[in-house]
Motif scaffolding. Structure first.
Motif, PDB file in Angstrom:
ATOM      1  N   ARG B 226       0.793  -1.340  -0.108  1.00 30.84           N
ATOM      2  CA  ARG B 226      -0.101  -0.059  -0.046  1.00 30.84           C
ATOM      3  C   ARG B 226       0.927   1.414   0.045  1.00 30.84           C
ATOM      4  NH1 ARG B 226      -4.153  -1.232   4.255  1.00 30.84           N
ATOM      5  NH2 ARG B 226      -4.356  -3.388   2.962  1.00 30.84           N
ATOM      6  N   VAL B 227       2.067   1.128   0.688  1.00 34.21           N
ATOM      7  CA  VAL B 227       3.016   2.237   0.590  1.00 34.21           C
ATOM      8  C   VAL B 227       3.872   2.236  -0.586  1.00 34.21           C
ATOM      9  CG1 VAL B 227       4.829   3.215   1.872  1.00 34.21           C
ATOM     10  CG2 VAL B 227       3.118   2.248   3.184  1.00 34.21           C
ATOM     11  N   LEU B 228       4.569   0.964  -0.965  1.00 29.43           N
ATOM     12  CA  LEU B 228       5.699   1.045  -1.762  1.00 29.43           C
ATOM     13  C   LEU B 228       5.181   1.115  -3.270  1.00 29.43           C
ATOM     14  CD1 LEU B 228       7.791  -1.613  -0.505  1.00 29.43           C
ATOM     15  CD2 LEU B 228       8.032   0.714  -0.165  1.00 29.43           C
ATOM     16  N   LEU B 229       3.893   0.780  -3.579  1.00 30.87           N
ATOM     17  CA  LEU B 229       3.134   0.914  -4.821  1.00 30.87           C
ATOM     18  C   LEU B 229       2.358   2.160  -5.117  1.00 30.87           C
ATOM     19  CD1 LEU B 229       2.252  -2.797  -5.861  1.00 30.87           C
ATOM     20  CD2 LEU B 229       4.313  -1.554  -6.158  1.00 30.87           C
ATOM     21  N   GLN B 230       2.338   3.225  -3.661  1.00 33.89           N
ATOM     22  CA  GLN B 230       1.371   4.245  -3.931  1.00 33.89           C
ATOM     23  C   GLN B 230       1.932   5.126  -5.197  1.00 33.89           C
ATOM     24  OE1 GLN B 230       1.606   7.567  -2.964  1.00 33.89           O
ATOM     25  NE2 GLN B 230      -0.426   7.722  -2.604  1.00 33.89           N
ATOM     26  N   PRO B 231       1.078   5.617  -5.830  1.00 36.82           N
ATOM     27  CA  PRO B 231       1.596   6.396  -7.313  1.00 36.82           C
ATOM     28  C   PRO B 231       2.456   7.341  -6.972  1.00 36.82           C
ATOM     29  CG  PRO B 231      -1.069   5.953  -7.007  1.00 36.82           C
ATOM     30  CD  PRO B 231      -0.460   5.490  -5.848  1.00 36.82           C
ATOM     31  N   LEU B 232       2.332   8.224  -5.755  1.00 41.59           N
ATOM     32  CA  LEU B 232       3.416   9.333  -5.586  1.00 41.59           C
ATOM     33  C   LEU B 232       4.544   8.796  -4.933  1.00 41.59           C
ATOM     34  CD1 LEU B 232       3.832  12.310  -6.098  1.00 41.59           C
ATOM     35  CD2 LEU B 232       2.955  12.737  -4.035  1.00 41.59           C
ATOM     36  N   PHE B 233       4.148   8.202  -3.675  1.00 40.66           N
ATOM     37  CA  PHE B 233       5.396   7.863  -2.537  1.00 40.66           C
ATOM     38  C   PHE B 233       6.252   6.591  -3.217  1.00 40.66           C
ATOM     39  CE2 PHE B 233       7.092   5.723   1.207  1.00 40.66           C
ATOM     40  CZ  PHE B 233       7.604   7.018   1.696  1.00 40.66           C
ATOM     41  N   GLY B 234       5.504   5.784  -3.919  1.00 40.70           N
ATOM     42  CA  GLY B 234       6.291   4.515  -4.546  1.00 40.70           C
ATOM     43  C   GLY B 234       7.380   4.887  -5.395  1.00 40.70           C
ATOM     44  N   PRO B 235       7.238   5.695  -6.406  1.00 39.03           N
ATOM     45  CA  PRO B 235       8.378   6.166  -7.173  1.00 39.03           C
ATOM     46  C   PRO B 235       9.403   6.961  -6.519  1.00 39.03           C
ATOM     47  CG  PRO B 235       6.324   6.536  -8.425  1.00 39.03           C
ATOM     48  CD  PRO B 235       5.822   5.942  -6.801  1.00 39.03           C
ATOM     49  N   VAL B 236       8.850   7.835  -5.595  1.00 42.74           N
ATOM     50  CA  VAL B 236       9.815   8.762  -4.975  1.00 42.74           C
ATOM     51  C   VAL B 236      11.011   7.913  -4.071  1.00 42.74           C
ATOM     52  CG1 VAL B 236      10.113  10.354  -3.124  1.00 42.74           C
ATOM     53  CG2 VAL B 236       8.456  10.637  -4.884  1.00 42.74           C
ATOM     54  N   LEU B 237      10.499   6.889  -3.494  1.00 45.29           N
ATOM     55  CA  LEU B 237      11.058   5.897  -2.779  1.00 45.29           C
ATOM     56  C   LEU B 237      12.062   4.961  -3.595  1.00 45.29           C
ATOM     57  CD1 LEU B 237      10.965   5.016   0.388  1.00 45.29           C
ATOM     58  CD2 LEU B 237      10.630   3.063  -0.636  1.00 45.29           C
ATOM     59  N   LEU B 238      11.397   4.813  -4.793  1.00 48.77           N
ATOM     60  CA  LEU B 238      12.206   3.977  -5.668  1.00 48.77           C
ATOM     61  C   LEU B 238      13.495   4.834  -6.200  1.00 48.77           C
ATOM     62  CD1 LEU B 238      12.701   1.419  -7.797  1.00 48.77           C
ATOM     63  CD2 LEU B 238      10.940   2.452  -9.419  1.00 48.77           C
ATOM     64  N   PHE B 239      13.140   5.971  -6.541  1.00 53.01           N
ATOM     65  CA  PHE B 239      14.144   6.724  -7.241  1.00 53.01           C
ATOM     66  C   PHE B 239      15.339   7.031  -5.971  1.00 53.01           C
ATOM     67  CE2 PHE B 239      11.480   7.168 -10.866  1.00 53.01           C
ATOM     68  CZ  PHE B 239      12.203   7.052 -11.673  1.00 53.01           C
ATOM     69  N   ALA B 240      14.789   7.338  -4.770  1.00 56.94           N
ATOM     70  CA  ALA B 240      15.829   7.525  -3.591  1.00 56.94           C
ATOM     71  C   ALA B 240      16.697   6.104  -3.646  1.00 56.94           C
ATOM     72  CB  ALA B 240      15.180   7.643  -2.442  1.00 56.94           C
ATOM     73  N   LEU B 241      16.133   5.014  -3.807  1.00 49.29           N
ATOM     74  CA  LEU B 241      16.939   3.888  -3.631  1.00 49.29           C
ATOM     75  C   LEU B 241      17.837   3.575  -4.805  1.00 49.29           C
ATOM     76  CD1 LEU B 241      16.578   1.409  -1.734  1.00 49.29           C
ATOM     77  CD2 LEU B 241      15.178   0.107  -3.498  1.00 49.29           C
ATOM     78  N   LEU B 242      17.363   3.843  -6.088  1.00 47.59           N
ATOM     79  CA  LEU B 242      18.160   3.646  -7.309  1.00 47.59           C
ATOM     80  C   LEU B 242      19.563   4.593  -7.201  1.00 47.59           C
ATOM     81  CD1 LEU B 242      15.636   3.537 -10.231  1.00 47.59           C
ATOM     82  CD2 LEU B 242      17.047   1.599  -9.153  1.00 47.59           C
ATOM     83  N   PHE B 243      19.057   5.832  -6.380  1.00 46.63           N
ATOM     84  CA  PHE B 243      20.306   6.952  -6.683  1.00 46.63           C
ATOM     85  C   PHE B 243      21.219   6.177  -5.684  1.00 46.63           C
ATOM     86  CE2 PHE B 243      22.107  10.691  -4.428  1.00 46.63           C
ATOM     87  CZ  PHE B 243      22.509  11.362  -5.551  1.00 46.63           C
ATOM     88  N   LEU B 244      20.764   5.730  -4.451  1.00 48.21           N
ATOM     89  CA  LEU B 244      21.677   5.068  -3.478  1.00 48.21           C
ATOM     90  C   LEU B 244      22.733   4.071  -4.333  1.00 48.21           C
ATOM     91  CD1 LEU B 244      22.814   4.824  -0.451  1.00 48.21           C
ATOM     92  CD2 LEU B 244      21.055   3.012  -0.579  1.00 48.21           C
ATOM     93  N   ILE B 245      22.115   3.224  -5.136  1.00 48.49           N
ATOM     94  CA  ILE B 245      22.545   2.280  -5.636  1.00 48.49           C
ATOM     95  C   ILE B 245      23.672   2.843  -6.618  1.00 48.49           C
ATOM     96  CG2 ILE B 245      22.373   0.249  -7.302  1.00 48.49           C
ATOM     97  CD1 ILE B 245      19.843  -0.270  -6.030  1.00 48.49           C
ATOM     98  N   PHE B 246      23.359   3.616  -7.500  1.00 45.19           N
ATOM     99  CA  PHE B 246      24.044   4.269  -8.459  1.00 45.19           C
ATOM    100  C   PHE B 246      25.279   4.727  -7.730  1.00 45.19           C
ATOM    101  CE2 PHE B 246      24.287   7.604 -11.932  1.00 45.19           C
ATOM    102  CZ  PHE B 246      25.191   6.977 -12.750  1.00 45.19           C
ATOM    103  N   GLN B 247      25.062   5.650  -6.619  1.00 46.49           N
ATOM    104  CA  GLN B 247      26.090   6.172  -6.017  1.00 46.49           C
ATOM    105  C   GLN B 247      27.206   5.252  -5.318  1.00 46.49           C
ATOM    106  OE1 GLN B 247      27.018   9.524  -4.496  1.00 46.49           O
ATOM    107  NE2 GLN B 247      25.953   9.962  -6.365  1.00 46.49           N
ATOM    108  N   ALA B 248      26.349   4.230  -4.873  1.00 49.11           N
ATOM    109  CA  ALA B 248      27.569   3.034  -4.322  1.00 49.11           C
ATOM    110  C   ALA B 248      28.174   2.436  -5.157  1.00 49.11           C
ATOM    111  CB  ALA B 248      26.179   2.088  -3.503  1.00 49.11           C
ATOM    112  N   VAL B 249      27.550   2.187  -6.605  1.00 47.94           N
ATOM    113  CA  VAL B 249      28.503   1.677  -7.730  1.00 47.94           C
ATOM    114  C   VAL B 249      29.400   2.440  -8.223  1.00 47.94           C
ATOM    115  CG1 VAL B 249      28.157   0.709 -10.023  1.00 47.94           C
ATOM    116  CG2 VAL B 249      26.493   0.108  -8.473  1.00 47.94           C
ATOM    117  N   PHE B 250      29.142   3.805  -8.031  1.00 46.37           N
ATOM    118  CA  PHE B 250      30.043   4.587  -8.375  1.00 46.37           C
ATOM    119  C   PHE B 250      31.234   5.170  -7.420  1.00 46.37           C
ATOM    120  CE2 PHE B 250      28.889   6.766 -12.597  1.00 46.37           C
ATOM    121  CZ  PHE B 250      30.318   6.941 -12.908  1.00 46.37           C
TER     122      PHE B 250
END
Lengths: 93, 627
Positions: B226-250
Motif C-alpha cells: 500500500r505504501v511502496l506501490l502508492q502512485p506518488l510515494f512509491g516512485p519517490v522511494l524507488l528513485f531514492a533507492l536507485l540513487f543510492l545504488i548508483f552512488q554506491a556503484v560509483f
C-alpha cells in the motif's frame, strides 16, 4: 468439453473494475494474444476464483496489481481484459 | 582413459531435479542442499542458466542435483520454462532425464503450486514434494499437515525451511531411506490427462482435506505494498533507492578500484625491476600484468551492483520496482525489468549486461543488452575530461551553469536519447509480435537470507572471472602485441608505436577517419583503445611521444592537443565516444551472455555506424560554423 460458467450480461473485463472491489472470475476470453487465457488460468485466474485489483500503476493506470487467491500479479490492461468478472457480492458460488 | 572415467563419474550419481514455481524458495533449498558445490553454466544453445550441484546425504549417498528454471506450468511460455519441460521429458540434447523430481512447494501459496505438482505427477517420474516455507505458513496461521497432503497426493511429502541450517534434514532422511529410484511412487495413471478444470477441482479437494480452503493473503505484504506501490510515494522511494545504488556503484567502488590499480602498477614495477629490458619484460608488465589488472578493475563495481540486485530480488522488491517503472520503459517497448541493468551501465556496461539475466522476456533482454553500451560508462570519463578540459572554456553561462559541466551533461543526455531511439526502432521494426506480455508475480516480501546473498554474489564473481576475464586478458595481450611489434627501427625519429602493427592499422584507418576529422594520431590511439576506452588517453600520450604516468599524460596532453587540433576535430571525437563501439570487453561479455557471435557483431556494427554518422555530422557542422 470444458464448461466454464457462461459469461452473463453482468460480466465485465477485470481491467474495468474499481480498485479494491472484490470480484469473481466468470470466464477467460482470448482478447489479446491467443495463449494469454491459458497462461492466466495457470497463474490461478480460474472460473469461480476471487480476484481484486489492488493497485494501479501511474501514469495511465497501468500496470495493474491484481490479487487472485493468495497471490498477487502485475498485469497490463490488455492482459487483465482477458479476465471477465462479476461482482463477488450477490454471486452464489 | 581419463575421459571415460570422468564420463562415468558424471553419469554416476542419480539425478535429482528441483522443480517449482518462481519465488517458491527453490534456489534457497538448492543452496542448502548443495552448499558451495555448485556449477553454474548455460544450457547448450540457449541463454538459460543451468545450475547443478552435488548432494551428500548423512548416510553418504551421492546425488547430482539440478536446479531447473522456475515454471508455473508444464506448458512452456518462455525459454526458461521450455528447458524445464524438455529436461523433465528427457528430450533436451546433452541432458539426462532426472531419476527423481523434487517438487518444491511454497506452503504459503499452496493453491497455485499444487496444480504444478499434479502436472508433475503425470510425467511418470518418481515425485517427492518438499513443502517449503512451512515456518512462514505457520506464522500466518496455516498449518499444512504433510501427512495429510502426502495421503491426498499419493507421494512422499516432507516439510523444509530452506533458509535455515538443518531445514532440509527430513528431506535428506527421506532420500537416505531407500534407493533414489524407488524412493517415490511413479506418476499416477488416474491423473494422466491434463485438464485445468479437473486439476482445479482436485486442488480444492486437497485444500479442503487440509482445512485450508480459506487461505488469506499475506497481510504484511499488503500493508507494505500500500505504501511502496502508492502512485506518488512509491516512485519517490524507488528513485531514492536507485540513487543510492548508483552512488554506491560509483563511489564505493572508487577506493577498491584505486587499490587494484595501485596494486597492478606495483606488481608491474616489481616485475620490471627484476627483469632486464626486453620483450619478456614488456610482455609480462604491459601485457599480462596490465591485462589482469584490467580484468580485476571491474570486480568492485560488479560485486556492489550485484549485492544490491540480489538484495532487491531476495526481498521481493525487484518485481515492484519493475511494476513502478513499467509504464516509463513501456514507452520504448521495454519492461520495468530493463531499468536496473541500464542504470548499472552508467558505471560500466559489463555488470549492466550481466544484470540483464533478471529480464525473463528474451526479446526485452536482447534489446536491453543492445542499448546498454549507449549509457555513458565511467571509462569514457577520462576521454571526455581530456577533451572538454582542452577545448571547452571554463566559464559560467546562462545563470550560473558551468559550461564544461553542461557539455558533459549533454554528452550523457545524447547517450540516453540515442538509447531511447534505438529501443524505439527495435520496437517499431523488430519482431512483429506487438503485444508484450507482462504477467509478473509480485511475491510476498521476506527477509533476504545471508547465505543466499553470499552464494549468489560468489557465483556472479566466478562467472565474470572465468568466462569474461579470460577473454579480456587475451585481448589485452593481443593489443600489447599489436602495439609493440614490430619494434621501431634503429635511429627512428617518430614514436615507437607508429612503426608497430597498431600504427600500421591506424594509418590504414586514417583515410577512413579523415572525413570525420580524425588525424592519424587519433586513428592510431583508437586501436589500443579497443582494450578499454580510457586506454585511448594514454595511447594518445604514447603517439605524441610523451613518457609519463597516466595522470600526467592528460595534463601534458591538454595544451598539446588544444594547440594542434581544431575544435571540430575535438567535438567530433566527443561525438564518437558517445557511441564508442570499440570496447572489446563489452563485446566479449555480450558474446558470453548471448551465446553467439550474432549479437556482438551486430552491436559493434550498429554502434560503429552510429558513431561514424554522429561524428561526421558534428565535424561538418562544426567546420561550417567555424569557417
Amino acid at each position: 468439453m470444458n464448461a466454464p460458467m457462461s459469461p452473463t450480461l453482468a460480466a465485465v473485463p477485470l481491467s474495468d473494475t474499481a480498485t479494491g472491489a472484490p470480484m469473481i472470475v466468470a470466464a477467460l476470453i482470448d482478447a489479446g494474444v491467443p495463449e494469454w487465457a491459458q497462461r492466466l488460468r495457470e497463474l490461478g485466474f480460474i472460473e469461480g476464483e476471487t480476484v481484486r485489483v489492488v493497485r494501479r500503476g501511474q501514469p495511465g493506470g497501468e500496470p495493474l496489481a491484481v490479487r487472485v487467491g493468495v497471490s498477487t500479479f502485475a498485469l497490463r490492461r490488455a492482459e487483465a481484459a482477458c479476465v471477465l468478472v462479476m461482482p463477488a457480492a450477490g454471486d452464489s458460488m | 582413459m581419463t575421459q571415460a572415467v570422468i564420463d562415468s563419474a558424471r553419469l554416476g550419481p542419480p539425478l535429482l531435479a528441483l522443480v517449482g514455481n518462481p519465488n517458491c524458495g527453490k534456489t534457497a533449498l538448492f543452496n542448502l542442499l548443495t552448499g558451495s558445490r555448485q556449477k553454474v553454466a548455460n544450457y547448450a544453445g540457449v541463454t538459460v542458466e543451468r545450475k547443478e550441484g552435488l548432494l551428500r546425504t548423512p548416510a553418504g549417498r551421492r546425488l547430482a542435483v539440478l536446479d531447473l528454471p522456475g515454471t508455473y506450468s508444464l506448458n512452456p511460455h518462455s525459454p526458461d520454462e521450455q528447458v524445464t519441460c524438455d529436461v523433465l521429458a528427457g528430450r533436451l540434447a546433452g541432458e539426462r532425464r532426472p531419476d527423481l523430481v523434487l517438487a518444491v512447494v511454497d506452503a504459503t501459496q499452496l493453491p497455485r503450486q499444487l496444480r504444478l505438482v499434479l502436472g508433475l505427477q503425470r510425467l511418470g517420474l518418481p515425485v517427492v514434494v518438499a513443502l517449503n516455507m512451512v515456518d512462514l505458513a505457520r506464522s500466518r496461521g496455516f498449518n499444512v499437515d504433510a501427512d495429510v497432503l502426502s495421503r491426498e497426493l499419493g507421494v512422499p511429502v516432507v516439510s523444509t525451511v530452506a533458509v535455515r541450517t538443518g531445514g532440509a534434514d527430513a528431506l535428506l532422511g527421506l532420500l537416505d531411506a531407500q534407493p533414489a529410484r524407488a524412493v517415490a511412487a511413479p506418476g499416477r495413471a488416474d491423473v494422466a490427462v491434463a485438464d485445468p478444470q479437473e486439476d482445479h477441482r482436485r486442488v480444492r479437494e486437497i485444500l479442503k482435506a487440509l482445512g485450508l480452503d480459506a487461505m488469506q493473503a499475506h497481510a504484511f505484504s499488503d500493508r507494505l505494498d500500500r505504501v511502496l506501490l502508492q502512485p506518488l510515494f512509491g516512485p519517490v522511494l524507488l528513485f531514492a533507492l536507485l540513487f543510492l545504488i548508483f552512488q554506491a556503484v560509483f563511489a564505493w567502488a572508487e577506493a577498491p578500484m584505486g587499490w587494484i590499480e595501485a596494486g597492478t602498477s606495483l606488481i608491474g614495477d616489481t616485475v620490471a625491476g627484476l627483469l632486464p629490458q626486453g620483450m619478456l619484460r614488456s610482455l609480462l608488465v604491459d601485457g599480462i600484468v596490465a591485462g589482469l589488472g584490467g580484468v580485476l578493475i571491474f570486480l568492485p563495481q560488479i560485486v556492489i551492483l550485484f549485492f544490491f540486485i540480489l538484495l532487491l530480488e531476495e526481498s521481493g522488491y525487484l518485481p515492484r520496482a519493475a511494476f513502478l517503472l513499467d509504464r516509463l520503459m513501456g514507452g520504448v517497448g521495454l519492461s520495468g525489468r530493463s531499468f536496473i541493468p541500464l542504470l548499472s551501465s552508467f558505471a560500466c556496461a559489463i555488470p549492466g549486461i550481466m544484470a540483464t539475466r533478471t529480464i525473463q522476456n528474451p526479446r526485452d533482454r536482447w534489446v536491453t543488452i543492445m542499448i546498454a553500451p549507449l549509457m555513458t560508462c565511467s571509462a569514457r570519463l577520462p576521454v571526455y575530461a581530456l577533451l572538454i578540459g582542452a577545448f571547452v572554456p571554463a566559464r559560467e553561462v546562462a545563470g550560473g551553469f558551468e559550461l564544461q559541466g553542461l557539455v558533459l551533461f549533454s554528452l550523457y543526455v545524447a547517450g540516453i536519447v540515442s538509447a531511447i531511439a534505438v529501443a524505439w526502432l527495435a520496437k517499431r521494426f523488430g519482431t512483429r509480435d506487438r503485444l508484450q506480455t507482462l504477467m509478473m508475480e509480485l511475491p510476498d516480501y521476506h527477509w533476504p537470507s545471508l547465505r543466499n546473498l553470499a552464494i549468489g554474489l560468489w557465483q556472479r564473481v566466478v562467472i565474470f572471472m572465468r568466462r569474461v576475464g579470460g577473454i579480456i586478458l587475451a585481448l589485452t595481450v593481443l593489443m600489447w602485441f599489436l602495439a609493440s611489434f614490430p619494434a621501431a627501427p634503429a635511429g627512428a625519429s617518430g614514436p615507437a608505436v607508429s612503426y608497430s602493427f597498431a600504427g600500421m592499422i591506424g594509418r590504414v584507418l586514417a583515410p577512413v577517419f579523415e572525413p570525420i576529422g580524425f588525424n592519424w594520431q587519433i586513428s592510431i590511439a583508437l586501436v589500443p583503445g579497443m582494450a578499454a576506452r580510457e586506454v585511448a588517453v594514454s595511447a594518445l600520450g604514447t603517439v605524441y611521444a610523451l613518457s609519463a604516468t597516466a595522470e600526467d599524460t592528460a595534463g601534458a596532453l591538454t595544451p598539446l592537443i588544444a594547440a594542434s587540433w581544431g575544435l571540430p576535430t575535438a567535438l567530433s571525437l566527443l561525438a564518437w565516444y558517445v557511441f564508442a563501439p570499440q570496447c572489446l570487453s563489452t563485446l566479449a561479455t555480450v558474446r558470453r551472455e548471448t551465446g553467439g557471435w550474432r549479437a556482438p557483431l551486430l552491436m559493434a556494427g550498429y554502434l560503429f555506424a552510429l558513431a561514424y554518422l554522429a561524428s561526421f555530422v558534428t565535424y561538418r557542422v562544426a567546420l561550417a560554423c567555424c569557417a
